[in-house]
Design a protein around this motif. Structure first.
Motif, PDB file in Angstrom:
ATOM      1  N   LEU A   1       8.859  -2.479   7.204  1.00 42.06           N
ATOM      2  CA  LEU A   1      10.318  -2.516   7.328  1.00 42.06           C
ATOM      3  C   LEU A   1      10.844  -1.259   8.011  1.00 42.06           C
ATOM      4  O   LEU A   1      11.973  -1.244   8.503  1.00 42.06           O
ATOM      5  CB  LEU A   1      10.977  -2.674   5.951  1.00 42.06           C
ATOM      6  N   GLY A   2      10.053  -0.215   8.006  1.00 42.48           N
ATOM      7  CA  GLY A   2      10.437   1.060   8.599  1.00 42.48           C
ATOM      8  C   GLY A   2      11.060   1.982   7.568  1.00 42.48           C
ATOM      9  O   GLY A   2      11.794   1.537   6.685  1.00 42.48           O
ATOM     10  N   ALA A   3      10.748   3.272   7.690  1.00 46.73           N
ATOM     11  CA  ALA A   3      11.271   4.262   6.744  1.00 46.73           C
ATOM     12  C   ALA A   3      12.793   4.274   6.722  1.00 46.73           C
ATOM     13  O   ALA A   3      13.407   4.522   5.685  1.00 46.73           O
ATOM     14  CB  ALA A   3      10.732   5.647   7.082  1.00 46.73           C
ATOM     15  N   SER A   4      13.415   3.970   7.844  1.00 51.75           N
ATOM     16  CA  SER A   4      14.880   4.010   7.910  1.00 51.75           C
ATOM     17  C   SER A   4      15.536   2.856   7.156  1.00 51.75           C
ATOM     18  O   SER A   4      16.744   2.890   6.919  1.00 51.75           O
ATOM     19  CB  SER A   4      15.345   4.010   9.367  1.00 51.75           C
TER      20      SER A   4
ATOM     21  N   ALA B   1      10.698   4.928  -2.102  1.00 49.23           N
ATOM     22  CA  ALA B   1      11.173   3.751  -1.374  1.00 49.23           C
ATOM     23  C   ALA B   1      10.977   3.932   0.130  1.00 49.23           C
ATOM     24  O   ALA B   1      10.512   3.013   0.818  1.00 49.23           O
ATOM     25  CB  ALA B   1      12.644   3.482  -1.696  1.00 49.23           C
ATOM     26  N   ARG B   2      11.312   5.094   0.644  1.00 43.82           N
ATOM     27  CA  ARG B   2      11.159   5.367   2.081  1.00 43.82           C
ATOM     28  C   ARG B   2       9.699   5.175   2.505  1.00 43.82           C
ATOM     29  O   ARG B   2       9.401   4.498   3.497  1.00 43.82           O
ATOM     30  CB  ARG B   2      11.629   6.787   2.398  1.00 43.82           C
ATOM     31  N   ASN B   3       8.777   5.744   1.752  1.00 41.84           N
ATOM     32  CA  ASN B   3       7.354   5.628   2.071  1.00 41.84           C
ATOM     33  C   ASN B   3       6.872   4.182   1.986  1.00 41.84           C
ATOM     34  O   ASN B   3       6.107   3.724   2.833  1.00 41.84           O
ATOM     35  CB  ASN B   3       6.520   6.518   1.152  1.00 41.84           C
ATOM     36  N   HIS B   4       7.328   3.472   0.968  1.00 44.04           N
ATOM     37  CA  HIS B   4       6.932   2.074   0.797  1.00 44.04           C
ATOM     38  C   HIS B   4       7.418   1.224   1.965  1.00 44.04           C
ATOM     39  O   HIS B   4       6.654   0.433   2.531  1.00 44.04           O
ATOM     40  CB  HIS B   4       7.473   1.523  -0.525  1.00 44.04           C
ATOM     41  N   TYR B   5       8.690   1.362   2.335  1.00 38.82           N
ATOM     42  CA  TYR B   5       9.249   0.544   3.411  1.00 38.82           C
ATOM     43  C   TYR B   5       8.553   0.831   4.739  1.00 38.82           C
ATOM     44  O   TYR B   5       8.370  -0.074   5.557  1.00 38.82           O
ATOM     45  CB  TYR B   5      10.761   0.720   3.511  1.00 38.82           C
TER      46      TYR B   5
ATOM     47  N   TRP C   1      10.527  -4.829  -2.962  1.00 38.12           N
ATOM     48  CA  TRP C   1      10.175  -4.276  -4.269  1.00 38.12           C
ATOM     49  C   TRP C   1       9.189  -3.129  -4.092  1.00 38.12           C
ATOM     50  O   TRP C   1       8.116  -3.301  -3.542  1.00 38.12           O
ATOM     51  CB  TRP C   1       9.584  -5.373  -5.151  1.00 38.12           C
ATOM     52  N   VAL C   2       9.570  -1.972  -4.579  1.00 41.40           N
ATOM     53  CA  VAL C   2       8.794  -0.739  -4.397  1.00 41.40           C
ATOM     54  C   VAL C   2       7.855  -0.539  -5.589  1.00 41.40           C
ATOM     55  O   VAL C   2       8.322  -0.482  -6.732  1.00 41.40           O
ATOM     56  CB  VAL C   2       9.741   0.472  -4.267  1.00 41.40           C
ATOM     57  N   PRO C   3       6.549  -0.436  -5.346  1.00 43.49           N
ATOM     58  CA  PRO C   3       5.619  -0.210  -6.453  1.00 43.49           C
ATOM     59  C   PRO C   3       5.883   1.133  -7.143  1.00 43.49           C
ATOM     60  O   PRO C   3       6.099   2.151  -6.486  1.00 43.49           O
ATOM     61  CB  PRO C   3       4.247  -0.188  -5.774  1.00 43.49           C
ATOM     62  N   GLN C   4       5.878   1.087  -8.462  1.00 46.81           N
ATOM     63  CA  GLN C   4       6.090   2.301  -9.248  1.00 46.81           C
ATOM     64  C   GLN C   4       4.867   2.632 -10.088  1.00 46.81           C
ATOM     65  O   GLN C   4       4.512   3.781 -10.259  1.00 46.81           O
ATOM     66  CB  GLN C   4       7.322   2.143 -10.132  1.00 46.81           C
TER      67      GLN C   4
ATOM     68  N   THR D   1      13.251  11.524  -5.847  1.00 44.98           N
ATOM     69  CA  THR D   1      11.865  11.030  -5.889  1.00 44.98           C
ATOM     70  C   THR D   1      11.834   9.518  -5.697  1.00 44.98           C
ATOM     71  O   THR D   1      10.937   8.995  -5.037  1.00 44.98           O
ATOM     72  CB  THR D   1      11.153  11.420  -7.189  1.00 44.98           C
ATOM     73  N   LYS D   2      12.823   8.809  -6.258  1.00 42.09           N
ATOM     74  CA  LYS D   2      12.903   7.355  -6.062  1.00 42.09           C
ATOM     75  C   LYS D   2      13.165   7.037  -4.584  1.00 42.09           C
ATOM     76  O   LYS D   2      12.560   6.123  -4.025  1.00 42.09           O
ATOM     77  CB  LYS D   2      14.018   6.743  -6.911  1.00 42.09           C
ATOM     78  N   LEU D   3      14.051   7.784  -3.968  1.00 45.57           N
ATOM     79  CA  LEU D   3      14.370   7.601  -2.558  1.00 45.57           C
ATOM     80  C   LEU D   3      13.129   7.806  -1.695  1.00 45.57           C
ATOM     81  O   LEU D   3      12.831   6.999  -0.807  1.00 45.57           O
ATOM     82  CB  LEU D   3      15.485   8.565  -2.154  1.00 45.57           C
TER      83      LEU D   3
END
Length: 167
Positions: free
Chosen positions: A157-160, A148-152, A31-34, A143-145
């Protein structure tokens, strides 16, 4: 050279997200913080067609955002309820709603709801606006992508990790 040597396959691969609608049994890192009390779980980022599908989970009451859509939005309310004070309908658990582009509305979760979750399929952008309609931000598939990339990356979990959702 044969004609087949120049063929290009433009077909997008299938995407299957096991447990995609599981709200309770998932790793919280998905779950990505918004915003404060607001997270999303991506299901697909269609960068070629300009849309995204995610589950928005809100664990606070009051105004979540005031915004305008540049494209159509489809929503399925999975838990709780929410509404737009600018309209006379409520989205309750099990409700499907369609939002045409162009209208400014304010997503509100009422006081008696401890958690709201809805699957949103959004094409185009969300233009966030203040009470007078002035722009305060923009959100789209890119922007959502990136969020999510930064959060992971941040949660280990890794950016990938986000790559599996890109089509």
């Amino acid at each position: 050279m044969s004609d087949t040597a120049h063929e290009v396959n433009y077909q997008v691969d299938d995407l299957v997200v096991p447990g995609g609608l599981d709200l309770d049994g998932t790793d919280e890192r998905l779950w990505v913080p918004q915003a404060d009390g607001v997270v999303f779980r991506p299901l697909i980022f269609s960068v070629s067609q300009g849309y995204f599908v995610n589950i928005l989970r809100v664990r606070r009451t009051g105004t979540v955002s005031r915004h305008r859509h540049t494209g159509p939005v489809h929503a399925f309310t999975l838990r709780g309820r929410w509404h737009y004070p600018e309209h006379d309908w409520w989205a309750e658990e099990g409700t499907y709603s369609f939002e045409p582009p162009g209208d400014v509305h304010t997503l509100v979760v009422p006081e008696d709801v401890t958690e709201m979750a809805a699957l949103f399929h959004a094409t185009g952008s969300y233009l966030y606006v203040d009470e007078k309609g002035g722009p305060t931000g923009v959100e789209d598939v890119f922007t959502k992508l990136e969020k999510a990339r930064n959060h992971y990356e941040r949660v280990g979990l890794g950016a990938s990790y986000v790559e599996q959702f890109i089509r």
